[in-house]
Every structure is written in structure tokens, then in C-alpha cells.
Design a protein around this motif. Structure first.
Motif, PDB file in Angstrom:
ATOM      1  N   ARG B 122       4.489   8.108 -29.585  1.00 40.91           N
ATOM      2  CA  ARG B 122       4.393   8.939 -28.381  1.00 40.91           C
ATOM      3  C   ARG B 122       5.154   8.222 -27.272  1.00 40.91           C
ATOM      4  O   ARG B 122       4.988   7.010 -27.074  1.00 40.91           O
ATOM      5  CB  ARG B 122       2.939   9.129 -27.959  1.00 40.91           C
ATOM      6  CG  ARG B 122       2.138   9.992 -28.919  1.00 40.91           C
ATOM      7  CD  ARG B 122       0.894  10.544 -28.281  1.00 40.91           C
ATOM      8  NE  ARG B 122      -0.018   9.510 -27.806  1.00 40.91           N
ATOM      9  CZ  ARG B 122      -1.165   9.770 -27.185  1.00 40.91           C
ATOM     10  NH1 ARG B 122      -1.518  11.014 -26.943  1.00 40.91           N
ATOM     11  NH2 ARG B 122      -1.955   8.787 -26.788  1.00 40.91           N
ATOM     12  N   ALA B 124       6.129   8.198 -23.150  1.00 47.09           N
ATOM     13  CA  ALA B 124       5.690   8.713 -21.845  1.00 47.09           C
ATOM     14  C   ALA B 124       6.665   8.231 -20.779  1.00 47.09           C
ATOM     15  O   ALA B 124       6.927   7.028 -20.662  1.00 47.09           O
ATOM     16  CB  ALA B 124       4.282   8.240 -21.535  1.00 47.09           C
ATOM     17  N   ARG B 126       7.250   8.132 -16.763  1.00 43.91           N
ATOM     18  CA  ARG B 126       6.528   8.289 -15.495  1.00 43.91           C
ATOM     19  C   ARG B 126       7.459   7.950 -14.338  1.00 43.91           C
ATOM     20  O   ARG B 126       8.007   6.843 -14.286  1.00 43.91           O
ATOM     21  CB  ARG B 126       5.293   7.401 -15.449  1.00 43.91           C
ATOM     22  CG  ARG B 126       4.389   7.685 -14.247  1.00 43.91           C
ATOM     23  CD  ARG B 126       3.220   6.741 -14.176  1.00 43.91           C
ATOM     24  NE  ARG B 126       3.628   5.414 -13.705  1.00 43.91           N
ATOM     25  CZ  ARG B 126       2.782   4.392 -13.543  1.00 43.91           C
ATOM     26  NH1 ARG B 126       1.511   4.544 -13.846  1.00 43.91           N
ATOM     27  NH2 ARG B 126       3.222   3.228 -13.118  1.00 43.91           N
ATOM     28  N   ARG B 146       8.885   4.360 -15.270  1.00 42.15           N
ATOM     29  CA  ARG B 146       8.306   3.604 -16.382  1.00 42.15           C
ATOM     30  C   ARG B 146       8.432   4.390 -17.676  1.00 42.15           C
ATOM     31  O   ARG B 146       8.163   5.587 -17.720  1.00 42.15           O
ATOM     32  CB  ARG B 146       6.827   3.309 -16.109  1.00 42.15           C
ATOM     33  CG  ARG B 146       6.191   2.386 -17.148  1.00 42.15           C
ATOM     34  CD  ARG B 146       4.726   2.146 -16.857  1.00 42.15           C
ATOM     35  NE  ARG B 146       3.907   3.266 -17.276  1.00 42.15           N
ATOM     36  CZ  ARG B 146       2.569   3.280 -17.212  1.00 42.15           C
ATOM     37  NH1 ARG B 146       1.927   2.235 -16.738  1.00 42.15           N
ATOM     38  NH2 ARG B 146       1.889   4.334 -17.609  1.00 42.15           N
ATOM     39  N   VAL B 148       7.019   4.252 -21.553  1.00 43.11           N
ATOM     40  CA  VAL B 148       6.012   3.644 -22.427  1.00 43.11           C
ATOM     41  C   VAL B 148       6.106   4.289 -23.800  1.00 43.11           C
ATOM     42  O   VAL B 148       6.245   5.507 -23.907  1.00 43.11           O
ATOM     43  CB  VAL B 148       4.590   3.842 -21.846  1.00 43.11           C
ATOM     44  CG1 VAL B 148       3.533   3.494 -22.884  1.00 43.11           C
ATOM     45  CG2 VAL B 148       4.393   2.973 -20.615  1.00 43.11           C
ATOM     46  N   GLU B 150       4.112   4.363 -27.608  1.00 49.21           N
ATOM     47  CA  GLU B 150       2.864   4.001 -28.289  1.00 49.21           C
ATOM     48  C   GLU B 150       2.997   4.315 -29.776  1.00 49.21           C
ATOM     49  O   GLU B 150       3.322   5.440 -30.166  1.00 49.21           O
ATOM     50  CB  GLU B 150       1.706   4.810 -27.693  1.00 49.21           C
ATOM     51  CG  GLU B 150       0.363   4.555 -28.363  1.00 49.21           C
ATOM     52  CD  GLU B 150      -0.651   5.638 -27.998  1.00 49.21           C
ATOM     53  OE1 GLU B 150      -1.425   5.421 -27.048  1.00 49.21           O
ATOM     54  OE2 GLU B 150      -0.650   6.694 -28.664  1.00 49.21           O
ATOM     55  N   LYS B 166       1.548  -0.718 -27.877  1.00 49.64           N
ATOM     56  CA  LYS B 166       2.128  -0.002 -26.743  1.00 49.64           C
ATOM     57  C   LYS B 166       3.111  -0.913 -26.044  1.00 49.64           C
ATOM     58  O   LYS B 166       2.783  -2.058 -25.712  1.00 49.64           O
ATOM     59  CB  LYS B 166       1.013   0.438 -25.782  1.00 49.64           C
ATOM     60  CG  LYS B 166       1.454   1.437 -24.721  1.00 49.64           C
ATOM     61  CD  LYS B 166       0.263   1.971 -23.942  1.00 49.64           C
ATOM     62  CE  LYS B 166       0.048   1.180 -22.674  1.00 49.64           C
ATOM     63  NZ  LYS B 166      -0.983   1.763 -21.800  1.00 49.64           N
TER      64      LYS B 166
END
Lengths: 233, 230
Positions: B122, B124, B126, B146, B148, B150, B166
Motif C-alpha cells: 500500500r 500513501a 501525503r 511524504r 509511505v 507498507e 513500513k
């Protein structure tokens, strides 16, 4: 090989679903067992939990089948916990395609799933699917398309060999110009499993929709997205 | 790669950099515990409350002995309101109260998060901005991005009672009075999902800033965070 949804299997499935209630840290997942059979527009919630396992815990019959058909590809084995029970799944890549072979707890072959691109879905099915998406959802975006084959292993292999020879990977051609191999369909059951991101009046959702070889919708399940709080904050 | 191999790699990442980092006097070393509580409401609304503390274990000093000087730094109390704007996208805005000895600070935050649930991972993204005000310093304005990723360490999706890895990378551009600064963060973390709504993460939060001005500062935090959703 059974047609997959024989009367006995269907009754078993309904009883299994009716009598299994999963309580998970105060979150109760209730599935109405019979509703989806008689009301195709009602989406059930997809419950599936998997974990990576070593081939040592896989039934020998399943392991030998996958070793024979995977042509030396690296195989990843998973154990899946579903409402219907435990199953074993082997995933591997071969000649540019992703394969998923599923077995029941006893190691009996259930189905083979092959990832397709949308343009590889033959026209009778793709037209039916598009019509369903357009009439059911405000907007939709395809995430994944898989061909699901059920039947005896030799019949599945014969079907797939004929299909691959007629529709090679990266053959080009127009959208959905791929040929549906009808002869071997008599021996295998062909389904299309599509994961689609949709927007309905209730908001956005992720659905997994099962279609038959003519693009008629059989079943819809809502995929619950995992919690993303540890990614957002 | 088996789960135990991933865990060993994770521990290596966690503690490997600490030894050479400690040997260099420009390094700060600290502990960053936090608890992150989330509440979901109807229509995609949500509330995020977080309490995060900082404690320095080692600060830049002339000699190695006096460098080890445990010291409390600050505590942040964060409250954000959020709204889902897509399948896995959300916007949030809120307020941070920073309590620190000598000078408290107030911060307003705005952020947009987009999560991509791919097969086996996953992602992400941000994007956020914040504005910090305090009595003793000029306001600080920051823009942040950011990323990220995971990875579940058992299976292709993260299920309850499973570990995960992560990795995060963040870039922060700050403006204060007539000066600017760029901070880069690397955040490797090992996590464990008790349930889908309760996760604990232990990892490193490595920050480097002021390198544009030639006085590079490194900070290495050991971060421990508990995420709860109810």
C-alpha cells in the motif's frame, strides 16, 4: 468435474454461511447467506484472510499439480480463510501472466485464475460487463480482471493452451478482439472476476463482480478496505 | 523471504545506523513515543487525536561523556478533523498545541492523503502544510510531502495478528523570517497489527536539516507509536 455450483455444494455453502458468525474484537461480520442468490443486485461483503505458508504444509496432491503446470516458476503458497472454509492458493508468473491456482483443504483443485488485460476479454463478455457497469454505477474504473476456470485439470490446460495459441500475449489488435474458445468451454466453466472501483449514490466503493462467459453478472461482493490511519497520520 | 528474515532485516535497520551515528558529535539521539487515536463518523467524517512526546538521550557536545544527557524536549497535542474525498483519499485540518519548557507553540495543519492499495503493497502520498506560531520565534511556514509504503510480511494483504514493514520518506520545506530550510526524513518501521483497528509500530525517524546552510544537523529518533481506531 462438477459445474462448481451443484445442488449439494450450494446447500453446503448456504448452511456454512448461515451457521458461521465471525466475531473479531467486537466487530461482527454478518453475511446474509441466501440473499445474494435471489437478489443479484445485493452486494455481499467479501471476507478473506490469507497468510503466506511454506509448501511443506500444502497437501501433496496440490503441490504436485502446481509443480507440473508452473514450468519451474517461483511459486508462492498461501492459506486462505474464507466463509466457506480453508483453501490453499498457489501464485506464480509464467510467460508474462500471473496465475493463481486454488485448492480446497483436501488438496482438490477448485479453480485456476489467470490475470488478463481488459482488451483480452472477448467481446461477448466485455460488452455484457460494460453494460452492467454503466447501468449499475455512476462511475467505474477497472482495477483487475481475471479469467476463472473450473473443471478438470486436463480440460483447463486444453482450454488455456487453445486460448493462448489464438490470443498470444502482446498480440496487439483492437480492444476486446480476442477470441473466445467455445469448444473447450463445454468441459470447463469459465467465469470472469473483475475488481472495479465504483461510485454509487452511497459513495465510493470497491467491488468484486463475477460474470459468466457471456458477460452476465452472477455475483457482486464489496471489498472492505483495510484501515489506513497508520498511513495517513 | 520468510517472516523471520524480514524481522531480522528490520532490526538491523533499526539498530544498525545507531552506532556510527553516535560516534559523530553532530548527532542527536532521542525517543519519540506517540499514541494516535482515530474515530470514524458517518458520511466519511473522522477525528484524529495524537499525543507525541520527545526526549533527547544524546545531544551534540564537545566530548562523548557530556553528550549523553537525557533531556525532555516537548509534547505535542494534535487534533485533526478529516473527511473522505474518495475511495481511499482524505483531507484533514486541525490544530497542534506544542508544550515545551520556556516557550509553547501553536500550529495549524492542513493535509491531503491519497492511499493506493496495490497488490502486495500500500502506498500513501501525503501533502501537507503547517503554520507554527510562538511568542519567542517568528512564525514558521512549512510545505511537506511524504511517501509511505507498507508491505505485509505474511500474505499479500495485512491481516490481524500479522507483522508489516513500513518505509517512509518525507521532505519539508520551511520558511521563517528571511531564512529557508529543507529537512529530509527517512522513517523505517516495523509494525504489528493486533487487529485492523489496533497497530503498534517501532522504528527509526532519521532527520537531516540545515545542510543547505552548511551546518548539517542530524537527529535520530527511536519512534514507538500505537494507532487505535474506534
Amino acid at each position: 468435474m462438477s459445474e462448481g455450483f451443484s445442488h449439494g455444494v450450494l446447500l453446503n455453502l448456504m448452511n456454512t454461511i448461515k451457521h458461521k458468525i465471525y466475531t473479531y474484537n467486537k466487530v461482527v461480520i454478518l453475511i446474509c447467506s441466501g440473499i445474494f442468490l435471489f437478489s443479484p443486485l445485493t452486494a455481499q461483503v467479501k471476507f478473506e484472510q490469507e497468510r503466506r505458508i511454506t509448501e511443506q504444509v500444502v497437501p501433496d496432491s496440490a503441490r504436485l499439480v502446481v509443480e507440473a503446470i508452473s514450468s519451474g516458476s517461483r511459486i508462492k503458497w498461501y492459506q486462505e480463510q474464507r466463509l466457506e472454509g480453508i483453501s490453499f492458493e498457489a501464485k506464480y508468473a509464467l510467460e508474462g501472466r500471473q496465475y493463481s491456482v486454488e485448492f480446497n483443504q483436501q488438496g482438490v483443485l477448485e479453480d485456476v485464475e489467470i490475470a488478463l488485460k481488459w482488451k483480452e476479454v472477448p467481446q461477448p463478455a466485455s460488452v455484457g460487463m460494460e453494460a452492467h457497469f454503466d447501468s449499475t454505477y455512476l462511475r467505474h474504473r477497472l482495477r483487475k480482471v481475471q479469467e476463472q476456470l473450473s473443471g478438470s485439470l486436463p480440460a483447463i490446460q486444453e482450454h488455456w493452451q487453445q486460448w493462448s495459441a489464438t490470443n498470444p500475449v502482446d498480440a496487439g489488435g483492437g480492444a476486446n478482439s480476442h477470441i473466445l474458445v467455445m469448444d473447450t468451454l463445454k468441459k470447463v466453466m469459465l467465469r470472469y472476476e473483475v475488481v472495479v472501483q465504483v461510485r454509487t449514490a452511497e459513495g465510493p466503493a470497491l467491488h468484486e463482480v463475477l460474470f459468466d462467459e457471456q458477460g452476465r453478472m452472477l455475483q457482486t461482493a464489496t471489498i472492505l478496505l483495510r484501515n489506513t490511519d497508520n498511513l495517513a497520520y | 523471504m520468510r517472516t523471520k528474515h524480514w524481522l531480522f532485516l528490520g532490526l538491523l535497520i533499526l539498530f544498525g545506523p545507531m552506532q556510527p551515528a553516535i560516534a559523530q558529535s553532530s548527532f542527536e539521539l532521542g525517543f519519540l513515543p506517540a499514541i494516535n487515536i482515530n474515530r470514524k463518523f458517518d458520511q466519511g467524517w473522522g477525528l484524529n487525536a495524537k499525543v507525541e512526546s520527545r526526549a533527547l538521550l544524546r545531544q551534540p557536545a564537545v566530548d562523548q561523556e557530556s553528550a549523553w544527557d537525557p533531556d525532555y524536549v516537548l509534547t505535542d497535542f494534535i487534533l485533526l478533523g478529516s473527511r473522505k474525498v474518495g475511495l481511499a483519499h482524505s483531507v484533514a485540518a486541525g490544530y497542534v498545541l506544542r508544550l515545551r519548557p520556556g516557550d509553547n507553540a501553536h500550529r495549524t495543519v492542513q493535509q491531503f492523503t491519497a492511499v493506493q492499495p496495490l497488490t502486495g503493497v500500500r502506498l500513501a502520498h501525503r501533502v501537507s502544510s503547517d503554520q507554527t506560531f510562538s511568542e519567542q520565534e517568528p512564525p514558521v511556514f512549512r510545505l511537506r510531502y511524504r511517501l509511505v509504503a507498507e508491505w505485509p510480511l505474511s500474505g499479500q494483504e495485512l491481516d490481524p495478528r500479522e507483522p508489516y514493514l513500513k518505509l517512509g520518506n518525507e521532505y519539508l520545506q520551511a520558511w521563517q523570517a528571511n531564512s529557508t530550510d529543507l529537512e529530509i526524513r527517512a522513517i523505517p518501521t516495523l509494525g504489528y497489527a493486533f487487529t485492523d483497528n489496533s497497530k503498534i509500530e517501532l522504528g527509526l525517524d532519521y532527520r537531516v536539516n540545515s545542510f543547505l546552510s552548511g551546518k548539517t544537523e542530524h537527529t535520530l529518533w527511536t519512534a514507538l507509536q500505537w494507532f487505535i481506531t474506534w
